[in-house]
Design an enzyme around this catalytic site. Structure first.
Site, PDB file in Angstrom:
ATOM      1  N   TYR A   1       0.820  -1.212   0.000  1.00  0.00           N
ATOM      2  CA  TYR A   1       0.000   0.000   0.000  1.00  0.00           C
ATOM      3  C   TYR A   1       0.856   1.265   0.000  1.00  0.00           C
ATOM      4  O   TYR A   1       0.588   2.205   0.745  1.00  0.00           O
ATOM      5  CB  TYR A   1      -0.974   0.000   1.182  1.00  0.00           C
ATOM      6  N   HIS A   2       1.864   1.285  -0.884  1.00  0.00           N
ATOM      7  CA  HIS A   2       2.747   2.442  -0.994  1.00  0.00           C
ATOM      8  C   HIS A   2       2.786   3.014  -2.411  1.00  0.00           C
ATOM      9  O   HIS A   2       3.857   3.247  -2.970  1.00  0.00           O
ATOM     10  CB  HIS A   2       4.173   2.051  -0.578  1.00  0.00           C
ATOM     11  N   PRO A   3       1.642   3.272  -3.045  1.00  0.00           N
ATOM     12  CA  PRO A   3       1.690   3.874  -4.384  1.00  0.00           C
ATOM     13  C   PRO A   3       2.312   5.263  -4.310  1.00  0.00           C
ATOM     14  O   PRO A   3       2.062   6.023  -3.365  1.00  0.00           O
ATOM     15  CB  PRO A   3       0.218   3.931  -4.801  1.00  0.00           C
TER      16      PRO A   3
END
Length: 560
Positions: free
Chosen positions: A469-471
């Site tokens: 969850y690190h876009p």
């Protein structure tokens, strides 16, 4: 009648709340802050151990899903983004990682002048109150509380993990956010007084006490309003009515790595072909908008535990009730932590200067999103390469602002990424087989000892990796000579006046770690740029690098 403010900020998240505070601090400027979501005053957000709940709740989260990716067997991965005050700082795992000093040297080398490590460190420090007190690397009086969580001796698996790393030949570090990132040690978290230290608690609540900040929540921003190539305001929906707000100075997009490029494209700023295909009038052909998308992937490497000491015994309703009651009454106990209290950053091979693999250790065997736990007892590491070479994109297919954009990460689409995953799995297996785990380890749950060859590892990874969850990186800063750079080094949109982007989308390249800390730093620094203040003086502190990094993959040298 339309409202007019000096600054309009779109998105009350990890960056937007910081900006709302800093831009109103002097009392000289009026600021309008627009946010799609509502209040973060909910136990699932405020109680650290409940971290898996908000990300699965439509009330708090944009429930984006990426396009199928060939590199992960055409699976579709979830890409949740915060839709609540505090943004993704209200739904994340609260892990505080600034990144490696070398990350910011990469930024500078890629054209983000003034964003080297020594330039950024003063802003990391300004943002932070470190529980152990201020020093040359850590802040002691900033808004964001950071700590080590609970005492690691509460569970013997935490020190066992650190000892296993040392036995495998890696260094030990007491502060990976300080002098030495590389190595094994305690993990830091955004928790203060037993409560999630999101940017609402840290920045926004104070700012809301000022008359010069106006917060409009539960609104849907449609587009930036343009006068030629100058941003003059924002069009948004509130209670079914379309409204307009004018900006006397600037519009600032802080809608995140999905939302900010989407809004630019909806406003006619982006790759010409994308805009034309979506039926949006082209205001400015800016080919890098939505490109350069990067993310971290991870797997759960799980081990059966011989002893009944893991958090798997705390998943029943009675245990949850006891933990919740203690937290409600005292803000202490297992409810006051994210449980990632030990970690590591290592290099995948000789010749790599800075760590490129990250470990979150958890004394339980279960899914991050609160899904299925293994039967019995187990422990796990969340692990993955932190410097992927694959690049994806975000693009609109319609001028309808309610239509979600397409997201394609192109996960594991390069040969280098495939090789990095093989190294990751093999190095992890070696670490978890060290004597420190002999009293606890009772065999692999997954991948499973049968997974050994390159082909077997590749297949298992493709089927089991998940997003961390690190876009990021979809509106990157860069040099004038870089045609794909969306922003200059002051976060200004190239070719457009009075419009900036300030969030994790501006990173030229993803950092080595979780993204909330560098996003807050970016907003702290950007606030000075926006206000025309002089930058805080650059630091001049030493940073640890293995002296023999070119020739060896690990060094047992502990921190000084």
């Amino acid at each position: 009648m339309t409202a007019a403010h000096d600054y309009i900020i779109v998105g009350a998240g990890s960056a937007g709340c910081v900006l709302a505070n800093r831009l109103t601090e002097s009392g000289e400027h009026s600021v309008l802050l627009l946010e799609k979501g509502g209040s973060d005053r909910h136990i699932y957000i405020q109680m650290p151990t409940a971290l898996s709940y908000p990300m699965n709740m439509d009330k708090f989260t944009w429930q984006f899903h990426a396009e199928p990716d060939a590199g992960i067997d055409n699976r579709v991965l979830h890409c949740p983004r915060g839709k609540v005050l505090g943004g993704s700082s209200s739904i994340n795992g609260m892990v505080y990682v600034r990144g490696n000093a070398y990350d910011f040297e990469q930024w500078q080398n890629l054209g983000a002048k003034g964003w080297g490590y020594q330039d950024c460190l003063p802003y990391f420090k300004r943002a932070e109150t470190w529980a152990e007190g201020a020093n040359e690397y850590r802040g002691g009086s900033g808004p964001v509380g950071t700590c080590n969580g609970n005492d690691m001796t509460l569970n013997p698996l935490y020190p066992a993990f650190i000892e296993a790393g040392f036995q495998a030949g890696y260094p030990v570090t007491n502060d990976y956010n300080g002098y030495q990132q590389e190595g094994f040690g305690p993990m830091h978290m955004n928790v203060q007084g037993g409560v999630r230290a999101n940017t609402t608690n840290a920045y926004l609540l104070e700012a809301l006490r000022r008359d010069n900040l106006t917060l409009a929540s539960r609104v849907h921003t449609r587009r930036v309003l343009m006068d030629g190539r100058k941003a003059v305001g924002v069009e948004y929906e509130q209670d079914g009515e379309i409204k307009v707000a004018h900006a006397k100075r600037e519009v600032i997009l802080s809608a995140g790595s999905i939302g900010s490029p989407q809004l630019l494209q909806l406003s006619g700023i982006g790759p010409q072909q994308v805009l034309q295909d979506a039926g949006v009038e082209v205001v400015h052909d800016l080919p890098g908008v939505g490109e350069n998308l990067q993310d971290h992937l991870e797997v759960y490497f799980q081990i059966h535990c011989k002893q009944a000491i893991t958090l798997n015994s705390k998943l029943d309703l009675i245990s949850k009730g006891i933990i919740g009651t203690e937290w409600v009454l005292f803000k202490t106990g297992l409810g006051a932590t994210n449980h990632f209290e030990a970690c590591a950053f290592i290099r995948s091979k000789a010749g790599v200067k800075a760590p490129d693999i990250q470990y979150h250790f958890l004394p339980a065997a279960m899914r991050y999103d609160g899904g299925k736990a293994v039967d019995g007892h187990g422990f796990q590491v969340h692990v993955g390469p932190n410097k992927p070479t694959s690049r994806g994109r975000v693009w609109i297919t319609s001028g309808d602002p309610h239509q979600p954009p397409k997201i394609r990460f192109n996960y594991i689409s390069t040969e280098q990424d495939v090789k990095d995953w093989r190294s990751c799995i093999r190095l992890t297996r070696e670490i978890l087989s060290q004597p420190a785990f002999d009293p606890y380890s009772d065999g692999e749950i997954q991948p499973g000892e049968a997974i050994q060859t390159d082909e077997q590892i590749d297949a298992w990874v493709r089927q089991n990796v998940e997003s961390a969850y690190h876009p990021s990186c979809t509106c990157k800063m860069g040099a004038d000579s870089d045609v794909m750079a969306v922003l200059d080094a002051e976060c200004r949109v190239r070719g457009i006046d009075a419009l900036r982007v300030v969030d994790a989308s501006i990173f030229p390249v993803i950092t080595n770690g979780n993204l909330n800390a560098p996003t807050m730093m970016v907003a702290e620094k950007a606030a000075d740029l926006i206000l025309g203040n002089g930058a805080l003086p650059a630091e001049n502190v030493p940073v640890w690098v293995d002296e023999q990094w070119q020739d060896r993959q690990r060094s047992g040298e502990p921190q000084r």
